[in-house]
Design a protein around this motif. Structure first.
Motif, mmCIF file in Angstrom:
data_model
loop_
_atom_site.group_PDB
_atom_site.id
_atom_site.type_symbol
_atom_site.label_atom_id
_atom_site.label_comp_id
_atom_site.label_asym_id
_atom_site.label_seq_id
_atom_site.Cartn_x
_atom_site.Cartn_y
_atom_site.Cartn_z
ATOM 1 N N PHE A 69 19.422 -54.768 -3.101
ATOM 2 C CA PHE A 69 20.424 -53.778 -3.488
ATOM 3 C C PHE A 69 20.633 -53.773 -4.995
ATOM 4 N N ALA A 70 21.280 -52.724 -5.458
ATOM 5 C CA ALA A 70 21.688 -52.601 -6.864
ATOM 6 C C ALA A 70 23.142 -52.171 -6.889
ATOM 7 N N GLN A 71 23.809 -52.480 -7.991
ATOM 8 C CA GLN A 71 25.206 -52.094 -8.166
ATOM 9 C C GLN A 71 25.317 -50.597 -8.397
ATOM 10 N N ASN A 72 26.378 -50.003 -7.851
ATOM 11 C CA ASN A 72 26.604 -48.569 -8.060
ATOM 12 C C ASN A 72 26.947 -48.252 -9.506
ATOM 13 N N ASP A 73 27.619 -49.148 -10.178
ATOM 14 C CA ASP A 73 27.892 -48.967 -11.603
ATOM 15 C C ASP A 73 28.002 -50.331 -12.263
ATOM 16 N N ALA A 74 28.171 -50.343 -13.574
ATOM 17 C CA ALA A 74 28.160 -51.598 -14.335
ATOM 18 C C ALA A 74 29.345 -52.502 -14.026
ATOM 19 N N THR A 75 30.417 -51.953 -13.490
ATOM 20 C CA THR A 75 31.616 -52.747 -13.167
ATOM 21 C C THR A 75 31.911 -52.623 -11.677
ATOM 22 N N THR A 76 30.948 -53.003 -10.879
ATOM 23 C CA THR A 76 30.981 -52.747 -9.441
ATOM 24 C C THR A 76 32.164 -53.368 -8.705
ATOM 25 N N LEU A 77 32.783 -54.395 -9.259
ATOM 26 C CA LEU A 77 33.913 -55.043 -8.592
ATOM 27 C C LEU A 77 35.262 -54.505 -9.040
ATOM 28 N N PHE A 86 31.587 -42.974 -14.472
ATOM 29 C CA PHE A 86 31.392 -41.669 -15.102
ATOM 30 C C PHE A 86 30.619 -41.784 -16.416
ATOM 31 N N PHE A 87 30.807 -42.892 -17.142
ATOM 32 C CA PHE A 87 29.983 -43.138 -18.328
ATOM 33 C C PHE A 87 28.532 -43.376 -17.907
ATOM 34 N N ASP A 88 28.362 -44.181 -16.865
ATOM 35 C CA ASP A 88 27.022 -44.532 -16.399
ATOM 36 C C ASP A 88 26.226 -43.299 -15.978
ATOM 37 N N ILE A 89 26.824 -42.434 -15.181
ATOM 38 C CA ILE A 89 26.047 -41.296 -14.668
ATOM 39 C C ILE A 89 25.729 -40.290 -15.769
ATOM 40 N N GLN A 90 26.529 -40.265 -16.825
ATOM 41 C CA GLN A 90 26.218 -39.384 -17.951
ATOM 42 C C GLN A 90 25.117 -39.960 -18.838
ATOM 43 N N SER A 91 24.796 -41.232 -18.632
ATOM 44 C CA SER A 91 23.790 -41.916 -19.447
ATOM 45 C C SER A 91 22.503 -42.194 -18.682
ATOM 46 N N GLY A 92 22.280 -41.473 -17.572
ATOM 47 C CA GLY A 92 21.053 -41.650 -16.809
ATOM 48 C C GLY A 92 21.053 -42.869 -15.918
ATOM 49 N N ARG A 93 22.244 -43.371 -15.593
ATOM 50 C CA ARG A 93 22.343 -44.542 -14.724
ATOM 51 C C ARG A 93 23.057 -44.205 -13.421
ATOM 52 N N GLY A 94 22.744 -43.044 -12.868
ATOM 53 C CA GLY A 94 23.267 -42.658 -11.566
ATOM 54 C C GLY A 94 22.364 -43.216 -10.490
ATOM 55 N N ALA A 147 15.214 -47.461 -19.019
ATOM 56 C CA ALA A 147 15.654 -48.852 -18.831
ATOM 57 C C ALA A 147 16.244 -49.058 -17.445
ATOM 58 N N PHE A 148 17.032 -48.095 -16.985
ATOM 59 C CA PHE A 148 17.659 -48.198 -15.672
ATOM 60 C C PHE A 148 16.622 -48.134 -14.564
ATOM 61 N N SER A 149 15.691 -47.202 -14.650
ATOM 62 C CA SER A 149 14.671 -47.109 -13.604
ATOM 63 C C SER A 149 13.783 -48.345 -13.597
ATOM 64 N N GLY A 150 13.515 -48.915 -14.778
ATOM 65 C CA GLY A 150 12.737 -50.157 -14.836
ATOM 66 C C GLY A 150 13.442 -51.303 -14.142
ATOM 67 N N MET A 151 14.754 -51.399 -14.349
ATOM 68 C CA MET A 151 15.538 -52.437 -13.691
ATOM 69 C C MET A 151 15.516 -52.244 -12.171
ATOM 70 N N LEU A 152 15.673 -50.988 -11.724
ATOM 71 C CA LEU A 152 15.660 -50.704 -10.287
ATOM 72 C C LEU A 152 14.303 -51.012 -9.671
ATOM 73 N N GLU A 153 13.219 -50.724 -10.412
ATOM 74 C CA GLU A 153 11.877 -51.025 -9.915
ATOM 75 C C GLU A 153 11.695 -52.530 -9.709
ATOM 76 N N MET A 154 12.262 -53.328 -10.609
ATOM 77 C CA MET A 154 12.182 -54.786 -10.448
ATOM 78 C C MET A 154 12.963 -55.237 -9.216
ATOM 79 N N ILE A 155 14.170 -54.723 -9.066
ATOM 80 C CA ILE A 155 15.022 -55.114 -7.939
ATOM 81 C C ILE A 155 14.390 -54.717 -6.608
ATOM 82 N N CYS A 156 13.787 -53.539 -6.576
ATOM 83 C CA CYS A 156 13.277 -52.972 -5.320
ATOM 84 C C CYS A 156 11.764 -53.057 -5.203
#
Length: 132
Positions: A48-56, A63-71, A29-38
């Motif tokens: 660009f894409a956000q580094n994590d779900a709560t970028t602000l 740390f939750f994101d990178i453990q779930s394949g969203r690094g 799901a994450f790679s699909g989203m990145l493919e759309m953005i880029c």
């Protein structure tokens, strides 16, 4: 570790994880989203894409994101699985206060290093390369 809890990254900094061969450490799901953005390579310097779900927010969501394949960046995925750093990723994901304490402690230590000024140092225009 943890500075990527804030901010964004331009597509040019991670598009090699999407094409020509998709990095299998990214969740589908994450790679699909990145493919759309880029999807437009001519816009890789401005898309660009956000580094994590709560970028602000400075929090431990990263740390939750990178453990779930969203690094987003390769280093993000690597620290989630490397045996030397994985225990920290897990601990910081489980305890925000522990992450805040360790991050601020490391930041203070780093701020005590002598900053290079004038002709001895440089502010990079692109963090991946030394200015020419």
């Amino acid at each position: 570790m943890g500075s990527h809890t804030l901010g964004i990254s331009h597509c040019r900094n991670f598009q090699n994880r999407l094409w020509p061969i998709k990095d299998d450490t990214l969740s589908p799901a994450f790679s699909g989203m990145l493919e759309m953005i880029c999807s437009n390579p001519t816009l890789s310097d401005i898309s660009f894409a956000q580094n994590d779900a709560t970028t602000l927010y400075f929090d431990n969501q990263y740390f939750f994101d990178i453990q779930s394949g969203r690094g987003l960046l390769k280093i993000d995925s690597e620290i989630a699985t490397d045996p030397r750093t994985q225990p920290y990723v897990t601990a910081f994901g489980q305890n925000a206060q522990h992450f805040f304490y360790r991050f601020s402690s490391g930041f203070l230590k780093l701020s005590n290093y002598k900053v290079l000024v004038g002709g001895k140092g440089e502010i990079r225009r692109d963090c991946r390369f030394i200015n020419s």
